[in-house]
Write a protein that holds these residues in place. Structure first.
Motif, PDB file in Angstrom:
ATOM      1  N   THR A 332       0.852  -1.181   0.000  1.00 46.60           N
ATOM      2  CA  THR A 332       0.000   0.000   0.000  1.00 46.60           C
ATOM      3  C   THR A 332       0.889   1.234   0.000  1.00 46.60           C
ATOM      4  O   THR A 332       2.118   1.132  -0.037  1.00 46.60           O
ATOM      5  CB  THR A 332      -0.953  -0.016   1.204  1.00 46.60           C
ATOM      6  OG1 THR A 332      -2.005   0.935   0.982  1.00 46.60           O
ATOM      7  CG2 THR A 332      -0.245   0.323   2.506  1.00 46.60           C
ATOM      8  N   TYR A 333       0.294   2.402   0.045  1.00 46.05           N
ATOM      9  CA  TYR A 333       1.026   3.662   0.009  1.00 46.05           C
ATOM     10  C   TYR A 333       2.093   3.681   1.104  1.00 46.05           C
ATOM     11  O   TYR A 333       1.798   3.509   2.288  1.00 46.05           O
ATOM     12  CB  TYR A 333       0.039   4.814   0.179  1.00 46.05           C
ATOM     13  CG  TYR A 333       0.645   6.192   0.198  1.00 46.05           C
ATOM     14  CD1 TYR A 333       1.606   6.567  -0.734  1.00 46.05           C
ATOM     15  CD2 TYR A 333       0.235   7.136   1.130  1.00 46.05           C
ATOM     16  CE1 TYR A 333       2.150   7.845  -0.722  1.00 46.05           C
ATOM     17  CE2 TYR A 333       0.762   8.410   1.150  1.00 46.05           C
ATOM     18  CZ  TYR A 333       1.725   8.761   0.227  1.00 46.05           C
ATOM     19  OH  TYR A 333       2.266  10.024   0.241  1.00 46.05           O
ATOM     20  N   GLY A 334       3.362   3.886   0.712  1.00 41.94           N
ATOM     21  CA  GLY A 334       4.484   3.725   1.626  1.00 41.94           C
ATOM     22  C   GLY A 334       4.515   4.671   2.799  1.00 41.94           C
ATOM     23  O   GLY A 334       5.170   4.389   3.807  1.00 41.94           O
ATOM     24  N   GLU A 335       3.852   5.823   2.709  1.00 45.65           N
ATOM     25  CA  GLU A 335       3.864   6.782   3.813  1.00 45.65           C
ATOM     26  C   GLU A 335       3.283   6.181   5.088  1.00 45.65           C
ATOM     27  O   GLU A 335       3.723   6.492   6.191  1.00 45.65           O
ATOM     28  CB  GLU A 335       3.053   8.024   3.428  1.00 45.65           C
ATOM     29  CG  GLU A 335       3.193   9.183   4.384  1.00 45.65           C
ATOM     30  CD  GLU A 335       4.325  10.110   3.991  1.00 45.65           C
ATOM     31  OE1 GLU A 335       4.061  11.304   3.831  1.00 45.65           O
ATOM     32  OE2 GLU A 335       5.465   9.648   3.823  1.00 45.65           O
ATOM     33  N   TYR A 336       2.307   5.294   4.945  1.00 47.54           N
ATOM     34  CA  TYR A 336       1.668   4.721   6.124  1.00 47.54           C
ATOM     35  C   TYR A 336       2.636   3.836   6.899  1.00 47.54           C
ATOM     36  O   TYR A 336       2.783   3.967   8.128  1.00 47.54           O
ATOM     37  CB  TYR A 336       0.408   3.956   5.719  1.00 47.54           C
ATOM     38  CG  TYR A 336      -0.698   4.879   5.303  1.00 47.54           C
ATOM     39  CD1 TYR A 336      -1.314   5.712   6.231  1.00 47.54           C
ATOM     40  CD2 TYR A 336      -1.106   4.955   3.974  1.00 47.54           C
ATOM     41  CE1 TYR A 336      -2.321   6.591   5.853  1.00 47.54           C
ATOM     42  CE2 TYR A 336      -2.115   5.836   3.588  1.00 47.54           C
ATOM     43  CZ  TYR A 336      -2.710   6.655   4.529  1.00 47.54           C
ATOM     44  OH  TYR A 336      -3.695   7.537   4.152  1.00 47.54           O
ATOM     45  N   CYS A 337       3.304   2.952   6.218  1.00 45.70           N
ATOM     46  CA  CYS A 337       4.275   2.091   6.884  1.00 45.70           C
ATOM     47  C   CYS A 337       5.379   2.927   7.514  1.00 45.70           C
ATOM     48  O   CYS A 337       5.827   2.663   8.633  1.00 45.70           O
ATOM     49  CB  CYS A 337       4.853   1.094   5.888  1.00 45.70           C
ATOM     50  SG  CYS A 337       6.049  -0.044   6.592  1.00 45.70           S
ATOM     51  N   HIS A 338       5.824   3.961   6.805  1.00 43.31           N
ATOM     52  CA  HIS A 338       6.896   4.817   7.315  1.00 43.31           C
ATOM     53  C   HIS A 338       6.506   5.484   8.627  1.00 43.31           C
ATOM     54  O   HIS A 338       7.244   5.422   9.611  1.00 43.31           O
ATOM     55  CB  HIS A 338       7.238   5.876   6.272  1.00 43.31           C
ATOM     56  CG  HIS A 338       8.161   6.937   6.770  1.00 43.31           C
ATOM     57  ND1 HIS A 338       9.496   6.702   7.035  1.00 43.31           N
ATOM     58  CD2 HIS A 338       7.940   8.244   7.086  1.00 43.31           C
ATOM     59  CE1 HIS A 338      10.057   7.810   7.474  1.00 43.31           C
ATOM     60  NE2 HIS A 338       9.143   8.749   7.511  1.00 43.31           N
ATOM     61  N   VAL A 378      -5.808   0.881   8.476  1.00 47.21           N
ATOM     62  CA  VAL A 378      -5.616   1.808   7.362  1.00 47.21           C
ATOM     63  C   VAL A 378      -5.957   1.090   6.064  1.00 47.21           C
ATOM     64  O   VAL A 378      -5.352   0.070   5.730  1.00 47.21           O
ATOM     65  CB  VAL A 378      -4.164   2.322   7.312  1.00 47.21           C
ATOM     66  CG1 VAL A 378      -3.963   3.233   6.098  1.00 47.21           C
ATOM     67  CG2 VAL A 378      -3.812   3.063   8.595  1.00 47.21           C
ATOM     68  N   LEU A 379      -6.927   1.635   5.331  1.00 49.66           N
ATOM     69  CA  LEU A 379      -7.344   1.077   4.049  1.00 49.66           C
ATOM     70  C   LEU A 379      -7.237   2.163   2.985  1.00 49.66           C
ATOM     71  O   LEU A 379      -7.925   3.183   3.074  1.00 49.66           O
ATOM     72  CB  LEU A 379      -8.782   0.558   4.125  1.00 49.66           C
ATOM     73  CG  LEU A 379      -9.080  -0.515   5.174  1.00 49.66           C
ATOM     74  CD1 LEU A 379     -10.573  -0.804   5.215  1.00 49.66           C
ATOM     75  CD2 LEU A 379      -8.290  -1.784   4.877  1.00 49.66           C
ATOM     76  N   VAL A 380      -6.361   1.962   2.019  1.00 48.16           N
ATOM     77  CA  VAL A 380      -6.277   2.881   0.884  1.00 48.16           C
ATOM     78  C   VAL A 380      -7.178   2.316  -0.199  1.00 48.16           C
ATOM     79  O   VAL A 380      -6.981   1.199  -0.668  1.00 48.16           O
ATOM     80  CB  VAL A 380      -4.828   3.019   0.384  1.00 48.16           C
ATOM     81  CG1 VAL A 380      -4.763   3.988  -0.796  1.00 48.16           C
ATOM     82  CG2 VAL A 380      -3.913   3.489   1.518  1.00 48.16           C
ATOM     83  N   ASN A 381      -8.191   3.076  -0.594  1.00 51.68           N
ATOM     84  CA  ASN A 381      -9.216   2.577  -1.500  1.00 51.68           C
ATOM     85  C   ASN A 381      -9.663   3.683  -2.466  1.00 51.68           C
ATOM     86  O   ASN A 381     -10.287   4.653  -2.019  1.00 51.68           O
ATOM     87  CB  ASN A 381     -10.418   2.064  -0.698  1.00 51.68           C
ATOM     88  CG  ASN A 381     -11.406   1.305  -1.557  1.00 51.68           C
ATOM     89  OD1 ASN A 381     -11.019   0.474  -2.364  1.00 51.68           O
ATOM     90  ND2 ASN A 381     -12.686   1.612  -1.400  1.00 51.68           N
ATOM     91  N   PRO A 382      -9.327   3.554  -3.757  1.00 55.67           N
ATOM     92  CA  PRO A 382      -8.525   2.536  -4.416  1.00 55.67           C
ATOM     93  C   PRO A 382      -7.099   2.517  -3.869  1.00 55.67           C
ATOM     94  O   PRO A 382      -6.564   3.539  -3.465  1.00 55.67           O
ATOM     95  CB  PRO A 382      -8.548   2.957  -5.883  1.00 55.67           C
ATOM     96  CG  PRO A 382      -9.746   3.835  -6.021  1.00 55.67           C
ATOM     97  CD  PRO A 382      -9.865   4.540  -4.726  1.00 55.67           C
ATOM     98  N   ASN A 383      -6.512   1.331  -3.922  1.00 54.71           N
ATOM     99  CA  ASN A 383      -5.216   1.147  -3.302  1.00 54.71           C
ATOM    100  C   ASN A 383      -4.088   1.499  -4.268  1.00 54.71           C
ATOM    101  O   ASN A 383      -4.204   1.329  -5.481  1.00 54.71           O
ATOM    102  CB  ASN A 383      -5.076  -0.314  -2.846  1.00 54.71           C
ATOM    103  CG  ASN A 383      -3.858  -0.548  -1.987  1.00 54.71           C
ATOM    104  OD1 ASN A 383      -3.395   0.352  -1.289  1.00 54.71           O
ATOM    105  ND2 ASN A 383      -3.328  -1.750  -2.024  1.00 54.71           N
ATOM    106  N   SER A 384      -3.013   1.992  -3.721  1.00 52.98           N
ATOM    107  CA  SER A 384      -1.774   2.214  -4.476  1.00 52.98           C
ATOM    108  C   SER A 384      -0.681   1.380  -3.823  1.00 52.98           C
ATOM    109  O   SER A 384      -0.580   1.379  -2.594  1.00 52.98           O
ATOM    110  CB  SER A 384      -1.388   3.695  -4.453  1.00 52.98           C
ATOM    111  OG  SER A 384      -0.118   3.899  -5.018  1.00 52.98           O
ATOM    112  N   PRO A 385       0.079   0.614  -4.588  1.00 51.65           N
ATOM    113  CA  PRO A 385       0.276   0.695  -6.046  1.00 51.65           C
ATOM    114  C   PRO A 385      -0.566  -0.273  -6.866  1.00 51.65           C
ATOM    115  O   PRO A 385      -0.335  -0.412  -8.064  1.00 51.65           O
ATOM    116  CB  PRO A 385       1.750   0.304  -6.174  1.00 51.65           C
ATOM    117  CG  PRO A 385       1.928  -0.751  -5.125  1.00 51.65           C
ATOM    118  CD  PRO A 385       1.072  -0.290  -3.968  1.00 51.65           C
ATOM    119  N   PRO A 552       7.746  -0.158  -7.040  1.00 48.11           N
ATOM    120  CA  PRO A 552       6.815  -0.264  -5.912  1.00 48.11           C
ATOM    121  C   PRO A 552       7.303  -1.211  -4.822  1.00 48.11           C
ATOM    122  O   PRO A 552       6.597  -1.467  -3.857  1.00 48.11           O
ATOM    123  CB  PRO A 552       5.546  -0.813  -6.574  1.00 48.11           C
ATOM    124  CG  PRO A 552       6.057  -1.653  -7.697  1.00 48.11           C
ATOM    125  CD  PRO A 552       7.316  -0.989  -8.184  1.00 48.11           C
ATOM    126  N   GLY A 553       8.522  -1.717  -4.964  1.00 47.33           N
ATOM    127  CA  GLY A 553       9.021  -2.710  -4.015  1.00 47.33           C
ATOM    128  C   GLY A 553       9.095  -2.213  -2.596  1.00 47.33           C
ATOM    129  O   GLY A 553       8.989  -2.998  -1.651  1.00 47.33           O
TER     130      GLY A 553
END
Length: 594
Positions: A332-338, A378-385, A552-553
């Motif tokens: 998912t969008y990397g900012e969340y994990c960061h 946290v749900l990105v919807n639509p999801n990236s990537p 997107p890795g």
């Protein structure tokens, strides 16, 4: 780090230095207070005079020197009792301790404003087989690193030189003697120490210890969150050559391929000098009014921000702690994990998306996972990537079954590409635990303006309003956002064009041999063919031709060296991209064959 069954230091300390028990206590790492410095000076006498014979014993039972007026002491404590310490001499000090033994002019390294001295790494005998030496050395390194130091120096006991070398310090030929102890000069670049530091941190975390880290910087230096935007290296990061933008294809970011609505451009162009010099409405009142009217939600259910990243950092750092349990999609969008792992240090669980199922979210499995008492989902919807979307009806059913005390954050950055009717804004406005995050960057062509907002029931936003600064969104950005929200007809036409452009780009990439996953947004997740370049090689080859693509890795998921993400652009630019990718792919295929 919880330490079990600790025993006190053998010599009897002064009465203020006693502790009745070390059982079930905690190591804490902090800067020494004035009282704790007295404990350090007493320990210095015990270790360096009574034990090592480096100094003569004295009736006062303490050792201190003039450098202590300028040194910083980091101490390890148990129940307020200092059991280890290390000292740092900053470059602002009048001299370094090593200059007692070596002339500055004879030192085999440069003395400059970013050189720190680390000295007096000491642990009481009962704990010398623990991780304290490593922990204190690591704390000193983090102190120097966080203060901008580039090099460290010091002297280490010659018989312990292998220990210091494991930390990354270089042993130099200069040797001296103090009392009965031989010391060797040491020096290292902080960049070299940093290579070892990551290993130190992981080793300490795996050791089963728990540290009450009280230093004014985090235990680990947060790794930067990798975003797109590498194309600015080709355009010019100081913005003096913006004309190069026409030669560069920035498909590593998901900015809209189309310009903002004509009314946005007209308002900004006609009023730019005034907009730039004028303070905006402090509370974004007009912007909130417009969002409320267009989205059909109450004004008290909207909280503005300077882009979604501002809202993510502000909300998560306020709501969560290291003990918080959080569920995220993966990838998912990397900012969340960061933010969750690197900045706050939460306990993060990843809900894996299966490439065999084209990264579609398994809604039944997600529903079952939500019962596990997470503090935040946290749900990105639509999801990236991935570009996959959970339909509103299905998602509402899932969310309604979640525990009411589990806050659920739904990021709808790309929702308008699907359709405004799919948004959960009105649902969230009356929900007990759902928060919708809306960015205006990608769907309104306002990435440079940095405008976003949260939509949720007012009770969820109250505490965040208290920490929202005035003028959080600039005046040009507020004006642009208001005008954009008012021109739905223009943007709907652009979304329809985007779907057509995405389909044409998908067909072109498929013909080249790429596997293209389904997407509803303005980007495509692709898998490169086995016979040819991997992701990094493809990105590098395309970059040489001014085409910037995204790996997107670093957004999670199972390791896959063949995934790549491509942003949808206008028809001409998509054609240029396909030509570049085809030429690069053919060349890499020829190399693999030969």
């Amino acid at each position: 780090m919880l330490i079990k069954t600790l025993t006190p230091y053998a010599p009897t300390p002064p009465s203020s230095f006693r502790s009745s028990s070390f059982d079930e206590t905690t190591y804490s790492i902090s800067l020494a207070s004035a009282e704790e410095r007295q404990q350090v000076y007493w320990l210095r006498h015990q270790i360096y005079a009574s034990e090592l014979g480096q100094h003569a014993e004295n009736p006062g039972g303490i050792i201190s020197d003039v450098l202590d007026q300028e040194n910083h002491y980091i101490v390890a404590k148990v129940d307020g009792l200092v059991i280890g310490f290390i000292s740092i001499t900053p470059p602002s000090a009048r001299s370094y301790s090593i200059e007692k033994y070596f002339q500055r002019s004879d030192l085999p390294f440069n003395v400059h404003r970013n050189l720190y001295e680390i000295r007096l790494l000491s642990v009481v005998p009962q704990h010398r087989k623990s991780c304290l030496f490593l922990l204190l050395a690591y704390a000193a390194f983090r102190w120097v690193e966080s203060h901008g130091g580039t090099h460290v120096c010091g002297m280490g006991r010659a018989d312990l030189m292998k220990l210091y070398q494991r930390f990354g310090l270089n042993a130099l030929p200069q040797i001296t003697k103090s009392g009965d102890v031989r010391y060797q000069l040491m020096h290292a670049a902080v960049s070299k120490l940093a290579e070892r530091a990551s290993g130190y941190a992981h080793r300490l975390q795996r050791s089963g210890l728990e540290v009450d880290w009280q230093l004014p910087f985090p235990f680990q230096k947060p790794a930067p969150c990798f975003h797109g935007g590498a194309f600015f290296t080709a355009i010019g990061e100081t913005f003096q050559t913006l004309e190069r933008q026409s030669r560069v294809i920035n498909a590593d970011v998901l900015d809209a391929w189309f310009p903002p609505a004509p009314s946005v451009i007209e308002n900004l162009t006609n009023n730019l000098p005034w907009l730039l010099r004028t303070s905006p409405p402090a509370g974004c009142e007009g912007l909130i009014d417009t969002i409320s009217r267009v989205r059909g939600v109450g004004k008290n259910k909207i909280l503005p921000g300077a882009g979604s990243s501002d809202l993510i950092f502000r909300a998560f750092c306020h709501w969560l702690t290291k003990k918080s349990k959080v569920l995220i999609l993966d990838p998912t969008y990397g900012e969340y994990c960061h933010v969750l792992e690197q900045v706050i240090g939460c306990q993060v669980t990843r809900f894996r998306l299966d490439p065999a199922n084209a990264y579609e979210v398994n809604t039944e499995a997600l529903k079952m996972e939500l019962v596990n008492n997470y503090d935040l989902v946290v749900l990105v919807n639509p999801n990236s990537p991935t570009g996959r979307h959970i339909e509103r009806v299905d998602l509402q059913k899932i969310l309604s079954s979640a525990p009411v005390d589990t806050r659920i954050w739904v990021d709808e950055t790309y929702m308008e590409y699907v359709g405004a009717s799919e948004s959960l804004e009105q649902y969230a406005a009356y929900s007990e635990n759902v928060v919708v995050c809306k960015s205006m960057s990608k769907v309104y062509a306002l990435s440079g303006a940095r405008v976003a907002y949260l939509c949720a029931a007012s009770h969820q936003l109250e505490s965040l309003r208290a920490i929202t600064p005035p003028w959080v969104v600039g005046l040009p950005s507020q004006v642009a956002a208001v005008r954009a929200l008012e021109d739905e007809t223009y943007y709907q036409a652009r979304y329809s064009e985007t779907h057509q452009l995405r389909e044409e780009l998908s067909q072109g990439l498929t013909q080249i041999g790429w596997k293209v996953f389904p997407s509803v947004a303005n980007f495509l997740l692709c898998e490169l063919p086995e016979a040819g370049a991997d992701t990094e090689a493809m990105i590098a080859a395309c970059r040489a031709k001014n085409l910037y693509l995204r790996n997107p890795g670093n957004m999670g998921g199972e390791p896959n060296r063949r995934l790549i993400r491509v942003a949808v652009k206008d028809a001409d630019t998509n054609g240029r991209m396909l030509e570049i990718i085809k030429s690069v792919s053919c060349r890499s295929h020829q190399k693999s064959v030969t």
